[in-house]
Structures are given as C-alpha cells and as structure tokens.
Design a protein around this motif. Structure first.
Motif, PDB file in Angstrom:
ATOM      1  N   GLU A  76       0.832  -1.208   0.000  1.00  0.00           N
ATOM      2  CA  GLU A  76       0.000   0.000   0.000  1.00  0.00           C
ATOM      3  C   GLU A  76       0.865   1.255   0.000  1.00  0.00           C
ATOM      4  OE1 GLU A  76      -2.626  -0.249   3.274  1.00  0.00           O
ATOM      5  OE2 GLU A  76      -3.983  -1.696   2.311  1.00  0.00           O
ATOM      6  N   ASN A  77       2.009   1.217   0.702  1.00  0.00           N
ATOM      7  CA  ASN A  77       2.909   2.372   0.698  1.00  0.00           C
ATOM      8  C   ASN A  77       3.487   2.603  -0.697  1.00  0.00           C
ATOM      9  OD1 ASN A  77       2.516   2.752   3.442  1.00  0.00           O
ATOM     10  ND2 ASN A  77       4.171   1.325   4.005  1.00  0.00           N
ATOM     11  N   ILE A  78       3.896   1.519  -1.375  1.00  0.00           N
ATOM     12  CA  ILE A  78       4.434   1.651  -2.744  1.00  0.00           C
ATOM     13  C   ILE A  78       3.365   2.186  -3.694  1.00  0.00           C
ATOM     14  CG2 ILE A  78       5.391   0.360  -4.688  1.00  0.00           C
ATOM     15  CD1 ILE A  78       6.588  -1.612  -2.639  1.00  0.00           C
ATOM     16  N   ALA A  79       2.140   1.706  -3.523  1.00  0.00           N
ATOM     17  CA  ALA A  79       1.038   2.123  -4.418  1.00  0.00           C
ATOM     18  C   ALA A  79       0.756   3.601  -4.289  1.00  0.00           C
ATOM     19  CB  ALA A  79      -0.221   1.319  -4.088  1.00  0.00           C
ATOM     20  N   GLY A  80       0.936   4.177  -3.058  1.00  0.00           N
ATOM     21  CA  GLY A  80       0.689   5.615  -2.876  1.00  0.00           C
ATOM     22  C   GLY A  80       1.641   6.439  -3.714  1.00  0.00           C
ATOM     23  N   GLY A  81       2.954   6.080  -3.758  1.00  0.00           N
ATOM     24  CA  GLY A  81       3.926   6.818  -4.567  1.00  0.00           C
ATOM     25  C   GLY A  81       3.650   6.677  -6.043  1.00  0.00           C
ATOM     26  N   ALA A  82       3.311   5.496  -6.490  1.00  0.00           N
ATOM     27  CA  ALA A  82       3.034   5.283  -7.922  1.00  0.00           C
ATOM     28  C   ALA A  82       1.817   6.076  -8.370  1.00  0.00           C
ATOM     29  CB  ALA A  82       2.824   3.789  -8.179  1.00  0.00           C
ATOM     30  N   THR A  83       0.845   6.194  -7.512  1.00  0.00           N
ATOM     31  CA  THR A  83      -0.370   6.947  -7.862  1.00  0.00           C
ATOM     32  C   THR A  83      -0.063   8.426  -8.032  1.00  0.00           C
ATOM     33  OG1 THR A  83      -1.723   5.353  -6.639  1.00  0.00           O
ATOM     34  CG2 THR A  83      -2.711   7.507  -7.118  1.00  0.00           C
ATOM     35  N   ASN A 116       2.266   1.176 -13.597  1.00  0.00           N
ATOM     36  CA  ASN A 116       2.910   0.904 -12.310  1.00  0.00           C
ATOM     37  C   ASN A 116       1.907   1.020 -11.169  1.00  0.00           C
ATOM     38  OD1 ASN A 116       5.382   0.442 -13.496  1.00  0.00           O
ATOM     39  ND2 ASN A 116       6.114   2.555 -13.243  1.00  0.00           N
ATOM     40  N   SER A 117       1.096   2.088 -11.258  1.00  0.00           N
ATOM     41  CA  SER A 117       0.106   2.307 -10.192  1.00  0.00           C
ATOM     42  C   SER A 117      -0.903   1.175 -10.156  1.00  0.00           C
ATOM     43  CB  SER A 117      -0.600   3.644 -10.415  1.00  0.00           C
ATOM     44  OG  SER A 117      -1.617   3.831  -9.449  1.00  0.00           O
ATOM     45  N   ALA A 118      -1.379   0.790 -11.380  1.00  0.00           N
ATOM     46  CA  ALA A 118      -2.389  -0.277 -11.436  1.00  0.00           C
ATOM     47  C   ALA A 118      -1.808  -1.598 -10.944  1.00  0.00           C
ATOM     48  CB  ALA A 118      -2.899  -0.428 -12.875  1.00  0.00           C
ATOM     49  N   THR A 119      -0.529  -1.874 -11.358  1.00  0.00           N
ATOM     50  CA  THR A 119       0.093  -3.139 -10.946  1.00  0.00           C
ATOM     51  C   THR A 119       0.249  -3.188  -9.434  1.00  0.00           C
ATOM     52  OG1 THR A 119       1.290  -3.233 -13.046  1.00  0.00           O
ATOM     53  CG2 THR A 119       2.120  -4.607 -11.250  1.00  0.00           C
TER      54      THR A 119
END
Length: 695
Positions: free
Chosen positions: A419-426, A645-648
């Motif tokens: 979830e932390n990685i997804a926040g940056g990609a978004t 990246n965000s979707a993945t």
C-alpha cells in the motif's frame, strides 16, 4: 424391519380420476349429438315443409290457372263471334264450358250496356244446381240487379282482369272465388267481361289431407285475411286471422303479409316456441302457412337421448371394470415399491420387500422397482465409505486451520508494504497525466491554426478562380460592346434609308392627292353634263357619282398616308438621335471595361503573392505539428508507464488483501469442515446397514 401402513389402492385412485373424465366426455358427446340431431331434424323439417307448401300451393294454383284459362278462352270466343250468336248460343257455350271442370260451379257473360242488340243489360249465366246439373239462367238479364256495379264486373274491366275476394254462396253455402276477365271487340274496345265461379272447397280438402309431422297445423288465408282452410273448421269463411285468439300468430301473419315473401320464421306464444312456414299462391296472393310447435321437434329426440344414455352407462361400467382389474394388477408392485422407498427414507437399508415378480416386470412399475433396489445398494456402499473417511476429514481439517492462520498473518504484513508503494506510484501517475493534458492542449491549438491556414488557402484559391471568371466575363463584355456598336451602325443606316423612303412616299402621296382633286373635278363636270342630258344622262350620272365617291375615298386614304409618313419621319429622326447617344455610351463602356481589366491584373498579382505566403505558413505549421505529435507520444508513453505501475501496485495490494481474506476463510472453512465431519459421523450412525443393529 419393514413397517406396514395403510396406502390408498391404485385402482381406487384411477377410478376416481377417470370416471369423472368419462362422465364429462359422455355429457359433452350427448349435448353435441343432441344439437347435431336436432339441426338435422330441423333441416329435414325445413325441406319437408317447403316441399309440402310448394306442392299444395302448386295444386291450388293449377286449379286457378285452368279456371282463368277457361274464362279467357270463352272471352276470346265471344269477342270474335258475339254478333252471330243468339241467346241460346251463349247459354249452350256457358253450359258446355261449366261442365269441363268439377271446381267450376258457375259462368257468366256480362256485356257492357247497349253492346248486344242495344240491350241495356244482357248477362247470360250458367250454374250447377242442387242436383249437380248445369242449367242456364236469365235472372241477371231480366232481374233488377245492376251487373255493371258488381265487384266481378269492375275487376274484369280493369287491365287483364283478376280474382274477386272469396265469399260464401248464399244459396249453396259453398266457399267460392270468381275470376273475371275482359272481352274485347276486334277494334280492342271493351265488350264486357266473362266470369267463372270456382268452388274452393278443394282448398280445405287439400289442407285436411296434408300429412304433417310433429302435430303441425296448416291454414290458408285470402287477401282479406279470411281463413279459407284451417285445423279448426269453425274459422273457415267466418273468421279473420286478426280475430284469432292466438294474437302472437296474428301479429306474425301481419308481418308476413307486409313483407310479401316466401320462407319461414320463428315466434313465441304463451311461453312456447313455434316455427311458421309460409308461401303465397301466385294467382290470388292467398297465404298458405304451416305452424309447427318446436317442443314436438325436441320431443322426437327424447328416445334417441335415452338410448344413448343407456349405451353410455353400460360403456362406463365396462370401462370401470377393466380399469379396476388392470389397476389391481399394477397395485401390488406399486405397494412393494412404496414400502421399499419408505424404508430407505427412514434409513433402513437391509430390508427388501420386492419380489422376483416385481423385478421382472417390463413396464414402468418394474423399472421403478429395479431402480429402487439399485438405489438401496448404492446408498449402502456410499454410507459405508463415508463412515470410513469422516475421521480422516476431521484430522485434516485441524491441520489446515493452523496453516491458514499462519498464511493470513504473512499476507497482512505484505499488504501494508504494498500500500505504501502504491501511494507513490499513484502520485507519479497524476503528475504525468497533467503533463499529457497540457501537451494535448498545445497540439489542439496547432491543429486549429492549421485548419485556419487551410481555410485561408482555400479562400485564396476561390478568389483566384473568381478572378479568372471575371477575366472571362470582361472578355465577353468587350465582344458584346463591339457587336452592339456594329449592330448600332447597321440600325442607323437602316433608319436613314427608311427616312429617305418616307420622303419618296410623301412625294407619291402628293401626286395621288393631285390626281384625286382632278378626278373629283371631272366627276363634278360629268354630273353637270348628265343633268343637262335629262333622262338619257341618268346612267352616266350614276357613274359620275361613283367616280366622285372614289375620288373622295382616295383623298381620305391619302390623308391617312400623309399622317403615317409624318409619324414615320419623326420616329426616324428620334431613332437617329437615340442611336447617336447609344454610340457615345458604348464608347464610354469600352473605356470602363479596359480600366477594369487593368485593375483585375493588379488583383491577380496580389493573389499570387498571398498564395505563396500562405503556403509557407502551412509548411511551417506542418513542421510544428509533427514535433508536437512526437512530444505527445513521449508524454503519453510516460503517463501509460506510470498508470501501469500504479495499477500493478494496486493489483498486488488487492491480491495481498485477497490472500489475507482467503487465508482467514480457509481457516474458518477448515473449522467448519471438522464440525461437518463430526456431524456426518453422527448422521451415518442413523443408517442401519445390518439387520442386527438397533432399530
């Protein structure tokens, strides 16, 4: 152990199901048969009554036709030979004619006043006396009765004659009707009438002898409404149908007499239905009718219904017996199969009430018995295997629960990190998307500028085309001006020539005027000389007068010519002036057109320069557009990578969450599986696989 219990017999159920259906079918067939038979009887009755009516009416009409023919034959004989006949000849003719037909009871020859030997009333008559002998009578000739006011005389002298109303003879009490036909001389003037008195008792006898079914009643009514024949003889020749006690029948006869058509109709009287058939006698328009009670028609069907009911009841009993015997044969197998199914439902798997006879049947019940036995055997095997494996399921469920709990803990930790990685990609995807939108806006402006340049180039081309068209129009205008100038010169020459010709005509007109004056003077001198000559000069005076008139006419015509020549000269002068002005205008137009051509040349040069500038701008815009599209592609690729990246990352996070939930569900399911396995062991214990087990 099999527990026997009461079950309804299959035979009883089948009888309860089929017998009502058979009763309904029999009732429906009975109604259809009744209506069909009734329709057949009514159709047959219609044909029979119409045939009976037609036959009786034809018999009556045949009698009337031959009596009319007799009267017409006597009328023709008397008309041809009455001047040669003596009174005895008339009597002999009447007696011989009366004896021809049994229905003829009297004949008379009724002469018009003063037509036979100047006799005011001559009416030889013959009749059948009470002894049945035909005798001649002079009562009407010598008596005081005025035959010329009688009904038969009036009817006989109108057109082709006709029939009187029926009447009852006062002497013999015989019902009669009289046919009266006219007699004519050779010049077609009326001579009198011939009458034949017809006994219509035969009509009553025909009706009485008519054989009718269903207690039908026939009657005959004359044109005055009097009964000529009826079932009740007291009505004959004494009662009008309007006086009949059956008012419904009277009203129906009134309607029929109004329509004047043959046929049949229905009516109701005192709550009973009747069918009335009717036909007219062509000679006299008498109405013959046959009245049939509808209840009698239906009564004829009662015997048929009774026979059909007996047959139906016998058939019902036979069918019921066959159904009972067949269903009883099937009932034993059905009962054994029911007992086996009941044992299986209660968990008793060791008993089998089916016999070899039940299992060897080749019908549906045999198939059911074999299927139940097979199901019992399969169920015993299944229950045995379940009992063996249920303990293993309990042990595996416990181990699975422990493993699922460990997996859930690990999956939860992985989900938090993702979830932390997804926040940056978004966040990166949002910034890239904003850059993409800005580049696309620039590209939109470039496209708009390019469209404007294309429109400007199109307008320039249109102006150039318009310039070329203007050059062509100016060339055509110059050609037209030159042609107009040429034609103007030709017209001017024609006008000049016309003006000269008008002068020549004017000169000729003066000569005609001089000749006219001289002619007039000569005519005057001729008139003076003719007057001096006296009588001998009258003819010359007429000629002189005509010459004078001719001279005056010539003078008048000459005045008209002078007037026309004057107007022609004035018009020619005006035309010359107009043509001069036109030539000046054409010259001015030529100069203006030349100036216009010069300006069009300047416009053409400006258009060419403008077109070159627009084409350069278009090339520059194309270059800008190409570079911008490359930039858009780069930014869009970057944005797509960021979104991917965000979707993945989100998918991985979702998978981790799903794994966590799945682990929890597996843990819960494994616990439930253990409970189910324990419950299954308890349920298996309810089945009795061997006879020695506790019931």
């Amino acid at each position: 152990m099999t527990k026997k219990r009461f079950l309804p017999r299959l035979s009883s159920n089948l009888l309860l199901l089929i017998i009502p259906a058979i009763l309904i079918a029999i009732t429906a067939i009975s109604l259809v048969t009744f209506n069909y038979s009734r329709n057949i009887i009514i159709d047959s009755l219609d044909e029979q009554m119409e045939l009976q009516l037609s036959s009786t009416v034809n018999q009556i009409d045949k009698i009337l036709i031959k009596e009319r023919a007799l009267a017409e034959s006597v009328a023709r004989s008397v008309g041809n030979m009455y001047e040669d006949f003596e009174e005895e000849d008339f009597e002999r003719l009447l007696i011989d004619s009366t004896e021809l037909y049994p229905e003829t009871v009297g004949m008379g020859i009724w002469f018009a006043p003063n037509t036979y030997k100047n006799m005011a009333q001559f009416a030889p008559y013959a009749m059948v006396n009470e002894n049945g002998k035909v005798i001649a009578s002079k009562d009407y000739t010598e008596g005081d009765f005025d035959i010329h006011t009688s009904e038969w005389y009036i009817v006989g002298t109108e057109g082709d004659g006709g029939w009187t109303n029926s009447y009852l003879d006062t002497v013999s009490s015989i019902p009669m009707v009289t046919i009266s036909v006219p007699m004519y001389r050779e010049d077609s003037s009326i001579l009198g009438t011939v009458t034949v008195d017809v006994d219509i008792s035969a009509v009553k006898e025909m009706i009485a002898e008519t054989e009718l079914d269903f207690d039908a009643q026939a009657f005959v009514i004359d044109t005055a409404g009097i009964y000529l024949a009826a079932e009740d003889e007291s009505k004959i020749m004494t009662m009008n149908f309007n006086e009949d006690s059956n008012k419904d029948l009277s009203n129906k006869i009134t309607d029929i007499l109004t329509s004047r058509e043959n046929g049949y109709d229905n009516y109701t009287s005192d709550g009973k239905d009747y069918r009335l058939y009717y036909n007219y006698v062509p000679q006299t328009d008498w109405l013959m009718g046959i009245n049939v009670p509808v209840a009698n028609i239906n009564a004829s069907l009662n015997g048929l219904i009774q026979i059909f009911s007996i047959v139906a009841i016998v058939a019902l009993l036979i069918v019921s017996m066959l159904i009972y015997l067949y269903s009883k044969k099937l009932g034993d197998t059905a009962m054994h199969s029911s007992l086996l199914a009941n044992d299986i439902s209660e968990g008793i798997l060791y008993s089998n009430p089916l016999t070899e006879k039940d299992l060897n049947k080749n019908d549906e019940l045999g198939e059911i018995a074999r299927s139940l036995q097979s199901m019992q055997e399969n169920l015993k095997k299944t229950i045995t295997e379940i009992a063996l494996h249920s303990q293993d399921v309990v042990s595996v469920g416990k181990r699975l629960t422990s493993t699922a709990d460990d997996s859930a803990t690990s999956a939860n930790e992985i989900a938090i990190a993702i979830e932390n990685i997804a926040g940056g990609a978004t966040s990166q995807a949002i910034d890239t998307q904003s850059a993409t939108e800005n580049v696309e806006n620039i590209n939109h402006f470039v496209d708009e500028n390019f469209e404007i340049l294309i429109e400007l180039l199109r307008s320039t081309n249109n102006i150039e085309n318009t310039k070329d068209e203007g050059f062509e129009v100016l060339k055509e205008l110059i050609e037209l001006i030159n042609l107009t100038t040429l034609i103007n010169g030709q017209v001017n020459a024609a006008i000049e020539e016309t003006y000269q010709k008008s002068k020549e005509i004017e000169e000729a007109s003066r000569m005609v005027e001089s000749i006219s004056e001289q002619t007039n003077l000569l005519a005057l001198n001729a008139s003076i000389e003719a007057a001096r000559a006296g009588e001998a000069g009258k003819g010359f005076a007429v000629v002189a007068q005509q010459i004078k008139k001719l001279a005056e006419q010539s003078k008048g015509f000459n005045e008209v010519i002078k007037k026309v020549i004057k107007e022609l000269k004035e018009t020619s002068t005006n035309s010359v002036e107009v043509m001069s002005e036109t030539k000046l205008m054409l010259d001015q137009q030529g100069k203006i057109v030349e100036d216009t051509m010069s300006k069009f040349d300047n416009i053409a040069e400006a258009i060419v320069k403008n077109k070159e500038v627009v084409e350069k701008l278009q090339k520059s815009s194309n270059n800008i557009k190409d570079k911008n599209e490359e930039l858009v592609g780069v930014v869009q690729n970057l944005s797509a990578i960021a979104e991917e990246n965000s979707a993945t990352t989100e998918e991985v996070a979702a998978i981790a969450q799903e794994q966590f939930r799945s682990s929890a569900e597996v843990s819960e399911a494994s616990g439930n599986l253990s409970k189910i396995a324990v419950n299954l062991q308890e349920q298996v214990e309810n089945f009795k696989l061997e006879k020695f087990e506790k019931e």
